[in-house]
Design a protein around this motif. Structure first.
Motif, PDB file in Angstrom:
ATOM      1  N   ARG A  43      -0.165  11.461  -7.169  1.00 11.31           N
ATOM      2  CA  ARG A  43      -0.045  12.843  -7.677  1.00 11.31           C
ATOM      3  C   ARG A  43      -1.177  13.734  -7.169  1.00 11.31           C
ATOM      4  O   ARG A  43      -0.956  14.895  -6.852  1.00 11.31           O
ATOM      5  N   ALA A  44      -2.381  13.202  -7.109  1.00 14.65           N
ATOM      6  CA  ALA A  44      -3.526  14.003  -6.673  1.00 14.65           C
ATOM      7  C   ALA A  44      -3.352  14.481  -5.231  1.00 14.65           C
ATOM      8  O   ALA A  44      -3.665  15.623  -4.906  1.00 14.65           O
ATOM      9  N   ALA A  45      -2.853  13.605  -4.368  1.00 16.71           N
ATOM     10  CA  ALA A  45      -2.654  13.955  -2.960  1.00 16.71           C
ATOM     11  C   ALA A  45      -1.280  14.578  -2.718  1.00 16.71           C
ATOM     12  O   ALA A  45      -1.008  15.080  -1.635  1.00 16.71           O
ATOM     13  N   ASN A  46      -0.397  14.506  -3.716  1.00 17.46           N
ATOM     14  CA  ASN A  46       0.979  14.999  -3.605  1.00 17.46           C
ATOM     15  C   ASN A  46       1.697  14.353  -2.415  1.00 17.46           C
ATOM     16  O   ASN A  46       2.372  15.014  -1.644  1.00 17.46           O
ATOM     17  N   ARG A  47       1.515  13.033  -2.300  1.00 20.41           N
ATOM     18  CA  ARG A  47       2.112  12.263  -1.201  1.00 20.41           C
ATOM     19  C   ARG A  47       2.541  10.898  -1.708  1.00 20.41           C
ATOM     20  O   ARG A  47       2.021  10.399  -2.694  1.00 20.41           O
ATOM     21  N   PHE A  48       3.438  10.290  -0.966  1.00 17.00           N
ATOM     22  CA  PHE A  48       3.824   8.914  -1.241  1.00 17.00           C
ATOM     23  C   PHE A  48       2.835   7.990  -0.549  1.00 17.00           C
ATOM     24  O   PHE A  48       2.368   8.281   0.558  1.00 17.00           O
ATOM     25  N   TRP A  67       2.792  -1.844   2.924  1.00 19.77           N
ATOM     26  CA  TRP A  67       3.698  -2.545   3.826  1.00 19.77           C
ATOM     27  C   TRP A  67       3.651  -4.048   3.650  1.00 19.77           C
ATOM     28  O   TRP A  67       4.193  -4.768   4.443  1.00 19.77           O
ATOM     29  N   GLN A  68       2.998  -4.546   2.635  1.00 18.68           N
ATOM     30  CA  GLN A  68       2.955  -5.972   2.388  1.00 18.68           C
ATOM     31  C   GLN A  68       3.767  -6.293   1.150  1.00 18.68           C
ATOM     32  O   GLN A  68       4.355  -5.426   0.531  1.00 18.68           O
ATOM     33  N   SER A  69       3.761  -7.543   0.766  1.00 20.49           N
ATOM     34  CA  SER A  69       4.444  -7.970  -0.435  1.00 20.49           C
ATOM     35  C   SER A  69       3.948  -7.136  -1.606  1.00 20.49           C
ATOM     36  O   SER A  69       2.763  -6.873  -1.726  1.00 20.49           O
ATOM     37  N   HIS A  70       4.862  -6.702  -2.460  1.00 19.71           N
ATOM     38  CA  HIS A  70       4.485  -5.738  -3.475  1.00 19.71           C
ATOM     39  C   HIS A  70       5.235  -5.996  -4.774  1.00 19.71           C
ATOM     40  O   HIS A  70       6.437  -6.219  -4.776  1.00 19.71           O
ATOM     41  N   GLN A  71       4.511  -5.947  -5.864  1.00 17.86           N
ATOM     42  CA  GLN A  71       5.109  -5.980  -7.196  1.00 17.86           C
ATOM     43  C   GLN A  71       4.802  -4.635  -7.830  1.00 17.86           C
ATOM     44  O   GLN A  71       3.647  -4.209  -7.824  1.00 17.86           O
ATOM     45  N   PRO A  72       5.795  -3.938  -8.387  1.00 16.87           N
ATOM     46  CA  PRO A  72       5.527  -2.627  -8.989  1.00 16.87           C
ATOM     47  C   PRO A  72       4.465  -2.726 -10.076  1.00 16.87           C
ATOM     48  O   PRO A  72       4.483  -3.638 -10.889  1.00 16.87           O
ATOM     49  N   GLY A  73       3.539  -1.811 -10.031  1.00 16.89           N
ATOM     50  CA  GLY A  73       2.488  -1.764 -11.035  1.00 16.89           C
ATOM     51  C   GLY A  73       2.848  -0.811 -12.148  1.00 16.89           C
ATOM     52  O   GLY A  73       3.823  -0.067 -12.052  1.00 16.89           O
ATOM     53  N   PRO A  74       2.077  -0.811 -13.199  1.00 18.62           N
ATOM     54  CA  PRO A  74       2.365   0.091 -14.308  1.00 18.62           C
ATOM     55  C   PRO A  74       2.249   1.542 -13.859  1.00 18.62           C
ATOM     56  O   PRO A  74       1.370   1.898 -13.093  1.00 18.62           O
ATOM     57  N   GLY A  75       3.163   2.343 -14.324  1.00 20.66           N
ATOM     58  CA  GLY A  75       3.123   3.766 -14.022  1.00 20.66           C
ATOM     59  C   GLY A  75       3.740   4.160 -12.704  1.00 20.66           C
ATOM     60  O   GLY A  75       3.767   5.338 -12.360  1.00 20.66           O
ATOM     61  N   GLU A  76       4.230   3.216 -11.925  1.00 21.40           N
ATOM     62  CA  GLU A  76       4.875   3.590 -10.670  1.00 21.40           C
ATOM     63  C   GLU A  76       6.254   4.124 -10.992  1.00 21.40           C
ATOM     64  O   GLU A  76       7.118   3.416 -11.470  1.00 21.40           O
ATOM     65  N   ASP A  77       6.426   5.430 -10.740  1.00 19.97           N
ATOM     66  CA  ASP A  77       7.674   6.083 -11.103  1.00 19.97           C
ATOM     67  C   ASP A  77       8.491   6.473  -9.882  1.00 19.97           C
ATOM     68  O   ASP A  77       9.152   7.478  -9.858  1.00 19.97           O
ATOM     69  N   PRO A 124      16.814 -10.435   5.931  1.00 20.57           N
ATOM     70  CA  PRO A 124      16.362 -10.156   4.564  1.00 20.57           C
ATOM     71  C   PRO A 124      15.571  -8.842   4.508  1.00 20.57           C
ATOM     72  O   PRO A 124      14.997  -8.401   5.509  1.00 20.57           O
ATOM     73  N   GLU A 125      15.539  -8.265   3.341  1.00 22.15           N
ATOM     74  CA  GLU A 125      14.804  -7.029   3.151  1.00 22.15           C
ATOM     75  C   GLU A 125      13.303  -7.266   3.304  1.00 22.15           C
ATOM     76  O   GLU A 125      12.775  -8.279   2.865  1.00 22.15           O
ATOM     77  N   VAL A 126      12.620  -6.346   3.971  1.00 25.27           N
ATOM     78  CA  VAL A 126      11.176  -6.400   4.127  1.00 25.27           C
ATOM     79  C   VAL A 126      10.554  -5.736   2.898  1.00 25.27           C
ATOM     80  O   VAL A 126      10.985  -4.658   2.492  1.00 25.27           O
ATOM     81  N   ALA A 127       9.569  -6.383   2.309  1.00 28.10           N
ATOM     82  CA  ALA A 127       8.929  -5.834   1.111  1.00 28.10           C
ATOM     83  C   ALA A 127       8.104  -4.609   1.476  1.00 28.10           C
ATOM     84  O   ALA A 127       7.230  -4.666   2.336  1.00 28.10           O
ATOM     85  N   VAL A 128       8.417  -3.495   0.834  1.00 24.72           N
ATOM     86  CA  VAL A 128       7.674  -2.255   1.018  1.00 24.72           C
ATOM     87  C   VAL A 128       7.416  -1.681  -0.363  1.00 24.72           C
ATOM     88  O   VAL A 128       8.351  -1.388  -1.097  1.00 24.72           O
ATOM     89  N   GLY A 129       6.162  -1.566  -0.708  1.00 20.52           N
ATOM     90  CA  GLY A 129       5.811  -0.950  -1.987  1.00 20.52           C
ATOM     91  C   GLY A 129       5.581   0.532  -1.786  1.00 20.52           C
ATOM     92  O   GLY A 129       4.977   0.954  -0.805  1.00 20.52           O
ATOM     93  N   VAL A 130       6.107   1.331  -2.689  1.00 18.26           N
ATOM     94  CA  VAL A 130       5.961   2.772  -2.592  1.00 18.26           C
ATOM     95  C   VAL A 130       5.521   3.305  -3.939  1.00 18.26           C
ATOM     96  O   VAL A 130       6.102   2.958  -4.967  1.00 18.26           O
ATOM     97  N   SER A 131       4.503   4.132  -3.934  1.00 18.52           N
ATOM     98  CA  SER A 131       4.072   4.800  -5.156  1.00 18.52           C
ATOM     99  C   SER A 131       3.779   6.252  -4.813  1.00 18.52           C
ATOM    100  O   SER A 131       3.668   6.615  -3.641  1.00 18.52           O
ATOM    101  N   PHE A 132       3.688   7.074  -5.832  1.00 15.45           N
ATOM    102  CA  PHE A 132       3.424   8.490  -5.608  1.00 15.45           C
ATOM    103  C   PHE A 132       2.013   8.807  -6.072  1.00 15.45           C
ATOM    104  O   PHE A 132       1.647   8.557  -7.214  1.00 15.45           O
ATOM    105  N   VAL A 143      13.322   7.798  -0.510  1.00 16.00           N
ATOM    106  CA  VAL A 143      12.328   7.468  -1.518  1.00 16.00           C
ATOM    107  C   VAL A 143      12.282   8.668  -2.446  1.00 16.00           C
ATOM    108  O   VAL A 143      12.086   9.795  -1.985  1.00 16.00           O
ATOM    109  N   LEU A 144      12.516   8.428  -3.723  1.00 16.53           N
ATOM    110  CA  LEU A 144      12.524   9.517  -4.688  1.00 16.53           C
ATOM    111  C   LEU A 144      11.329   9.396  -5.613  1.00 16.53           C
ATOM    112  O   LEU A 144      11.012   8.308  -6.080  1.00 16.53           O
ATOM    113  N   GLY A 145      10.690  10.511  -5.854  1.00 17.00           N
ATOM    114  CA  GLY A 145       9.538  10.545  -6.741  1.00 17.00           C
ATOM    115  C   GLY A 145       9.725  11.569  -7.831  1.00 17.00           C
ATOM    116  O   GLY A 145      10.808  12.142  -7.984  1.00 17.00           O
TER     117      GLY A 145
END
Length: 174
Positions: A133-138, A142-152, A123-131, A8-10
């Motif tokens: 910044r305040a917590a400096n963590r990903f 673990w549920q169905s996920h659509q990327p939201g605005p600003g997810e880099d 099939p691939e399991v849906a995993v949403g990942v976002s960063f 996972v790259l942030g």
């Protein structure tokens, strides 16, 4: 045994986990494994109790192993459907390698999900990942996920593993 590399790259780094595991189809429930669901079992003993003699992997804590169980539980229904009825599937994690400076235990769930996808052709399991910044963590969803605005943050399958070895291509060639 099969190895999967989860990345996972942030914006300021990432998580990279190299996980090696194997699976076996067995007639009866295994005695020394954690039950994930009706017919899926996880044995993480090799990465919990035994230090790697060749120093090619790291030992996990019980809490970290909990993330392996969580990830396998997300893939368990698809694994069970892909396996012969009446048989149990034992997944044994043999080695885990990651840079300790850029590690989040939650990434272990993603690593075993990716390994399961390759091992069982599910099939691939849906995993949403976002960063966060305040917590400096990903943050993992673990549920169905659509990327939201600003997810880099983007999932990337590297060309090489953590030791610099070439990885098999995505079509499953070894």
């Amino acid at each position: 045994m099969r190895t999967a590399v989860y990345r996972v790259l942030g914006p300021a780094g990432g998580i990279a986990i190299d996980l090696t595991a194997g699976s076996a189809s067995v007639a009866a429930p295994p005695r020394c494994a954690d039950r994930i669901n009706n017919r899926i079992w996880l044995d993480a003993t090799p990465v919990l109790e035994h230090p790697p003699t060749d120093r090619s992997g790291l030992r996990l804590t019980q809490d970290e192993a909990g993330w392996l169980r969580h990830g396998l539980s997300l893939a368990a229904e698809a694994i069970e459907a892909a396996q012969p009825r009446g048989r149990h599937t034992l997944v044994t994690v043999h080695r885990v390698l990651f840079p300790e400076t850029e590690f989040q235990a939650e990434g272990l769930a993603g690593a075993i999900i990716d390994w399961s996808r390759r091992e069982f052709s599910i099939p691939e399991v849906a995993v949403g990942v976002s960063f966060d910044r305040a917590a400096n963590r990903f943050a993992f969803n673990w549920q169905s996920h659509q990327p939201g605005p600003g997810e880099d943050v983007h999932r990337k399958h590297p060309a090489r593993d953590l030791r610099g070895r070439l990885l098999p291509d995505e079509r499953g060639a070894e």
